[in-house]
Design a protein around this motif. Structure first.
Motif, PDB file in Angstrom:
ATOM      1  N   VAL A  50       0.843  -1.191   0.000  1.00 54.31           N
ATOM      2  CA  VAL A  50       0.000   0.000   0.000  1.00 54.31           C
ATOM      3  C   VAL A  50       0.882   1.246   0.000  1.00 54.31           C
ATOM      4  N   PHE A  51       0.560   2.172  -0.904  1.00 56.27           N
ATOM      5  CA  PHE A  51       1.244   3.460  -0.980  1.00 56.27           C
ATOM      6  C   PHE A  51       0.201   4.567  -0.819  1.00 56.27           C
ATOM      7  N   GLN A  52       0.647   5.749  -0.464  1.00 58.75           N
ATOM      8  CA  GLN A  52      -0.263   6.873  -0.356  1.00 58.75           C
ATOM      9  C   GLN A  52       0.214   8.030  -1.227  1.00 58.75           C
ATOM     10  N   VAL A  53      -0.747   8.743  -1.794  1.00 58.12           N
ATOM     11  CA  VAL A  53      -0.479   9.942  -2.584  1.00 58.12           C
ATOM     12  C   VAL A  53      -0.969  11.134  -1.765  1.00 58.12           C
ATOM     13  N   THR A  54      -0.050  12.004  -1.395  1.00 58.67           N
ATOM     14  CA  THR A  54      -0.405  13.169  -0.580  1.00 58.67           C
ATOM     15  C   THR A  54      -0.273  14.438  -1.413  1.00 58.67           C
ATOM     16  N   PRO A  55      -1.375  15.159  -1.634  1.00 60.66           N
ATOM     17  CA  PRO A  55      -1.301  16.396  -2.418  1.00 60.66           C
ATOM     18  C   PRO A  55      -0.452  17.454  -1.721  1.00 60.66           C
ATOM     19  N   HIS A  56       0.169  18.292  -2.502  1.00 60.28           N
ATOM     20  CA  HIS A  56       0.947  19.402  -1.955  1.00 60.28           C
ATOM     21  C   HIS A  56       0.029  20.298  -1.113  1.00 60.28           C
ATOM     22  N   GLY A  57       0.493  20.641   0.076  1.00 63.33           N
ATOM     23  CA  GLY A  57      -0.292  21.463   0.985  1.00 63.33           C
ATOM     24  C   GLY A  57      -1.065  20.671   2.013  1.00 63.33           C
ATOM     25  N   LEU A  58      -1.141  19.354   1.830  1.00 62.79           N
ATOM     26  CA  LEU A  58      -1.848  18.510   2.787  1.00 62.79           C
ATOM     27  C   LEU A  58      -0.905  17.535   3.488  1.00 62.79           C
ATOM     28  N   GLY A  59       0.366  17.861   3.487  1.00 69.77           N
ATOM     29  CA  GLY A  59       1.353  16.979   4.108  1.00 69.77           C
ATOM     30  C   GLY A  59       1.147  16.792   5.607  1.00 69.77           C
ATOM     31  N   ALA A  60       0.490  17.780   6.249  1.00 64.83           N
ATOM     32  CA  ALA A  60       0.252  17.670   7.699  1.00 64.83           C
ATOM     33  C   ALA A  60      -0.689  16.513   8.032  1.00 64.83           C
ATOM     34  N   ARG A  61      -1.382  16.014   7.038  1.00 65.60           N
ATOM     35  CA  ARG A  61      -2.277  14.885   7.278  1.00 65.60           C
ATOM     36  C   ARG A  61      -1.523  13.590   7.555  1.00 65.60           C
ATOM     37  N   LYS A  62      -0.278  13.515   7.127  1.00 66.66           N
ATOM     38  CA  LYS A  62       0.473  12.261   7.247  1.00 66.66           C
ATOM     39  C   LYS A  62       0.572  11.797   8.689  1.00 66.66           C
ATOM     40  N   LYS A  63       0.683  12.739   9.607  1.00 72.98           N
ATOM     41  CA  LYS A  63       0.801  12.374  11.018  1.00 72.98           C
ATOM     42  C   LYS A  63      -0.434  11.602  11.469  1.00 72.98           C
ATOM     43  N   THR A  64      -1.598  12.068  11.073  1.00 70.10           N
ATOM     44  CA  THR A  64      -2.850  11.382  11.412  1.00 70.10           C
ATOM     45  C   THR A  64      -2.913  10.025  10.728  1.00 70.10           C
ATOM     46  N   PHE A  65      -2.496   9.978   9.458  1.00 70.93           N
ATOM     47  CA  PHE A  65      -2.530   8.719   8.713  1.00 70.93           C
ATOM     48  C   PHE A  65      -1.592   7.692   9.339  1.00 70.93           C
ATOM     49  N   ASN A  66      -0.404   8.117   9.752  1.00 70.96           N
ATOM     50  CA  ASN A  66       0.569   7.193  10.344  1.00 70.96           C
ATOM     51  C   ASN A  66       0.051   6.615  11.660  1.00 70.96           C
ATOM     52  N   LYS A  67      -0.618   7.473  12.459  1.00 67.94           N
ATOM     53  CA  LYS A  67      -1.190   6.987  13.722  1.00 67.94           C
ATOM     54  C   LYS A  67      -2.282   5.959  13.450  1.00 67.94           C
ATOM     55  N   ARG A  68      -3.096   6.245  12.450  1.00 67.16           N
ATOM     56  CA  ARG A  68      -4.183   5.331  12.108  1.00 67.16           C
ATOM     57  C   ARG A  68      -3.627   3.994  11.635  1.00 67.16           C
ATOM     58  N   TRP A  69      -2.580   4.009  10.813  1.00 67.24           N
ATOM     59  CA  TRP A  69      -1.995   2.769  10.307  1.00 67.24           C
ATOM     60  C   TRP A  69      -1.351   1.969  11.435  1.00 67.24           C
ATOM     61  N   ALA A  70      -0.669   2.666  12.346  1.00 67.96           N
ATOM     62  CA  ALA A  70      -0.038   1.992  13.485  1.00 67.96           C
ATOM     63  C   ALA A  70      -1.093   1.336  14.375  1.00 67.96           C
ATOM     64  N   ALA A  71      -2.201   2.049  14.616  1.00 69.35           N
ATOM     65  CA  ALA A  71      -3.277   1.483  15.422  1.00 69.35           C
ATOM     66  C   ALA A  71      -3.880   0.265  14.735  1.00 69.35           C
ATOM     67  N   ARG A  72      -3.957   0.327  13.431  1.00 71.24           N
ATOM     68  CA  ARG A  72      -4.498  -0.795  12.667  1.00 71.24           C
ATOM     69  C   ARG A  72      -3.595  -2.016  12.797  1.00 71.24           C
ATOM     70  N   LEU A  73      -2.301  -1.819  12.700  1.00 70.55           N
ATOM     71  CA  LEU A  73      -1.348  -2.931  12.836  1.00 70.55           C
ATOM     72  C   LEU A  73      -1.414  -3.540  14.230  1.00 70.55           C
ATOM     73  N   ASP A  74      -1.581  -2.688  15.260  1.00 75.03           N
ATOM     74  CA  ASP A  74      -1.696  -3.196  16.631  1.00 75.03           C
ATOM     75  C   ASP A  74      -2.944  -4.065  16.782  1.00 75.03           C
ATOM     76  N   THR A  75      -4.027  -3.632  16.161  1.00 79.67           N
ATOM     77  CA  THR A  75      -5.270  -4.408  16.226  1.00 79.67           C
ATOM     78  C   THR A  75      -5.096  -5.768  15.567  1.00 79.67           C
ATOM     79  N   ILE A  76      -4.438  -5.779  14.404  1.00 77.28           N
ATOM     80  CA  ILE A  76      -4.191  -7.040  13.696  1.00 77.28           C
ATOM     81  C   ILE A  76      -3.301  -7.965  14.516  1.00 77.28           C
ATOM     82  N   LYS A  77      -2.303  -7.391  15.195  1.00 71.06           N
ATOM     83  CA  LYS A  77      -1.389  -8.193  16.007  1.00 71.06           C
ATOM     84  C   LYS A  77      -2.118  -8.841  17.176  1.00 71.06           C
ATOM     85  N   VAL A  78      -3.030  -8.068  17.812  1.00 69.30           N
ATOM     86  CA  VAL A  78      -3.796  -8.611  18.927  1.00 69.30           C
ATOM     87  C   VAL A  78      -4.665  -9.774  18.465  1.00 69.30           C
ATOM     88  N   VAL A  79      -5.288  -9.608  17.318  1.00 73.00           N
ATOM     89  CA  VAL A  79      -6.138 -10.666  16.773  1.00 73.00           C
ATOM     90  C   VAL A  79      -5.320 -11.904  16.462  1.00 73.00           C
TER      91      VAL A  79
END
Length: 548
Positions: free
Chosen positions: A516-545
């Protein structure tokens, strides 16, 4: 010789044949209960056939049995009575024949039925033009039952009223005809409704679609416009003349030719509607194949006739070779629909749908279908798909959302950077892009039985669905091939962006893992922090399962 009665009979019987052909075609080739649109179309043309048939029978009888002129009546008076047709009956009130009274009442009822069925037909066409969505089999069945019940209740009430009045008066007379004119006022209401639908579609930007990369008038919009033109040209003038003569008690004398031509146009309204709503390129080839050069016929049938005809009828140009899929969804939509009975979400979703659909034409996008508030789209190239997604994200950020939506849930919270730059605003839409290639296997293309749109079935469509569901709201996720193309051809895209690898996504039912790759438009780079947290939380959920 009663020339006008002969002309009326001929025009009505032609209209009857045309309407019957359309109705029987719909009945033979469609499962009526599976589609409310086809169900409504069938009954409209069914009653149009009945109206034309009974009216045609009436005028055949008038032609065969009617006298040239009554005692003390000049030939001019006889000609005027002839051209008036049923209006003449209302004038003289002398039709006591049970047979002709029955034929007249049945024709009147069928005509009112046509007006009633025109209302849901216009509504269903406008709904398709707005949403292009499938309500599902159960909801289609429910719509069919509702239309069938209430429209036929109204038809039965009109029939009982006119039939009862005719029996009470021992024949069809002036008062009976006034009941018919009152019923025919529905045609005026229908015309107003059609005009309203056209204006609303135009204001919503749904009067244009994309065909072969060119922006043209939507065929569904044109079809509704054709209904309006037919009504104004063939029916409206007849209703006006009838009202003037009836309510002046025939003291107003109109030219014979004017009344005759007006009535002939009205009698041919069934033929006109059959042409504008029932004819197609496939119909032409089937009817005139022997007169068309063989090379044209072969070229037509060598192409995929089903797809070609569906596209011609719907007016869209779907990508048929290696489509690039874009699947979208609203983050936390189920939770949002639960607030205030969905009132706030309905307003927000209208804004969301206008933005999603409003940008399709510019990038030759094709709306396959919707599933709730999620969209399934297809594009001709990766470039157009990526540019579309970036533009939609930018428009969503700058949209005017209902004030109650902000901070309703974490997924609708307004967020800004330290420099007060807006990062999130309103609904957050996750988007996934995947390009179909031969290495993914066969991609089967079919015609949806309700919307008439091209649908896709295969591994590529499944992967697109997965990549569209894996991201966070406001994130554009892409598969490896799309990311590699963007890395090589970034200069060709008319928006600045950055491509980053996000991680891997497992699809157990297919026994495969997606990068999976992400395309981030110019000017919306600040969103990456939220996206990274969401992906990390998702991986933790998968690991618990997995640990369980």
């Amino acid at each position: 010789m009663r020339l006008w009665s002969l002309l009326y009979a001929a025009s009505l019987l032609i209209s009857s044949v045309a309407s019957c052909a359309i109705a029987s075609g719909i009945y033979r080739h469609s499962e009526l209960r599976e589609s409310a649109v086809r169900f409504v179309f069938f009954f409209f043309f069914f009653y149009s056939w009945l109206w034309s048939l009974f009216r045609g029978i009436y005028f055949v009888d008038a032609f065969l049995e009617g006298p040239e002129a009554a005692d003390g009546e000049t030939s001019a008076d006889a000609d005027y009575a002839d051209v008036l047709g049923l209006l003449g009956v209302a004038q003289t009130s002398d039709m006591t024949s049970p047979w002709l009274s029955f034929v007249t009442v049945m024709g009147d009822t069928a005509l009112v039925a046509c007006s009633l069925w025109m209302l849901p037909m216009t509504w269903e066409l406008s709904k398709l033009a707005r949403k292009n969505m499938d309500r599902g089999i159960e909801r289609e069945h429910a719509a069919v039952r509702w239309y069938s019940k209430w429209v036929h209740v109204l038809i039965a009430l009109f029939f009982l009223a006119e039939a009862g009045y005719t029996v009470y008066n021992k024949g069809f007379n002036y008062q009976s005809y006034r009941i018919l004119i009152s019923g025919n006022m529905l045609q005026g209401i229908t015309l107003v409704y059609v005009v309203y639908i056209l204006i609303s579609l135009k204001c919503a930007g749904r009067n244009y679609e994309t065909i072969g990369g060119s922006i043209v008038l939507s065929p569904l919009y044109k079809r509704i416009k054709s209904i309006m033109i037919v009504y104004m040209s063939f029916s409206l003038q007849y209703q006006i003349i009838s009202l003037i003569l009836l309510y002046s008690r025939f003291e107003v004398k109109m030219p014979t030719v004017l009344i005759g031509i007006s009535t002939l146009l009205f009698n041919n309204s069934g033929t006109a509607l059959s042409i504008v709503m029932g004819c197609s390129q496939e119909c032409f080839f089937r009817s005139f194949r022997r007169y068309v050069p063989d090379e044209y016929v072969q070229a037509f049938y060598m192409s995929d006739p089903g797809l070609a005809m569906a596209n011609a009828a719907a007016g869209y140009s779907p990508p048929l070779i290696n489509p690039v899929f874009v699947f979208t969804d609203i983050e936390s939509s189920t939770q949002l629909w639960g607030f205030e009975d969905g009132a706030t979400m309905r307003r927000a979703n209208e804004t969301h749908e206008d933005i999603i659909r409003g940008s399709l034409a510019q990038y030759r996008g094709y709306e396959i279908t919707t599933a709730g508030d999620a969209f399934q789209l297809a594009f001709h190239t990766i470039k157009e798909a990526v540019e579309y997604c970036i533009q939609v994200q930018i428009k969503l950020l700058g949209a005017h959302w209902p004030k109650k939506l902000h901070n309703l849930t974490p997924a609708t919270a307004r967020k800004k950077t330290k420099t007060k730059r807006l990062v999130f605003n309103g609904l957050r839409i996750r988007m996934g892009i995947h390009d179909a290639q031969e290495e993914d296997g066969v991609l089967v293309k079919n015609i949806h039985p309700v919307t008439g749109k091209v649908t896709y079935t295969g591994l590529s469509e499944v992967v697109a669905n997965e990549i569209g569901d894996v991201g966070a709201g406001g994130q554009i996720c892409v598969t490896r091939r799309v990311a590699e193309w963007l890395s090589v051809n970034s200069a060709a895209v008319n928006h600045a962006f950055q491509v980053d690898r996000v991680g891997e996504h497992s699809i157990p039912q297919l026994n495969m893992v997606l990068e999976v790759f992400q395309v981030t438009p110019h000017g919306l780079g600040a969103r990456k922090k939220t996206f990274n947290k969401r992906w990390a939380a998702r991986l933790d959920t998968i690991k618990v399962v997995d640990d369980r």
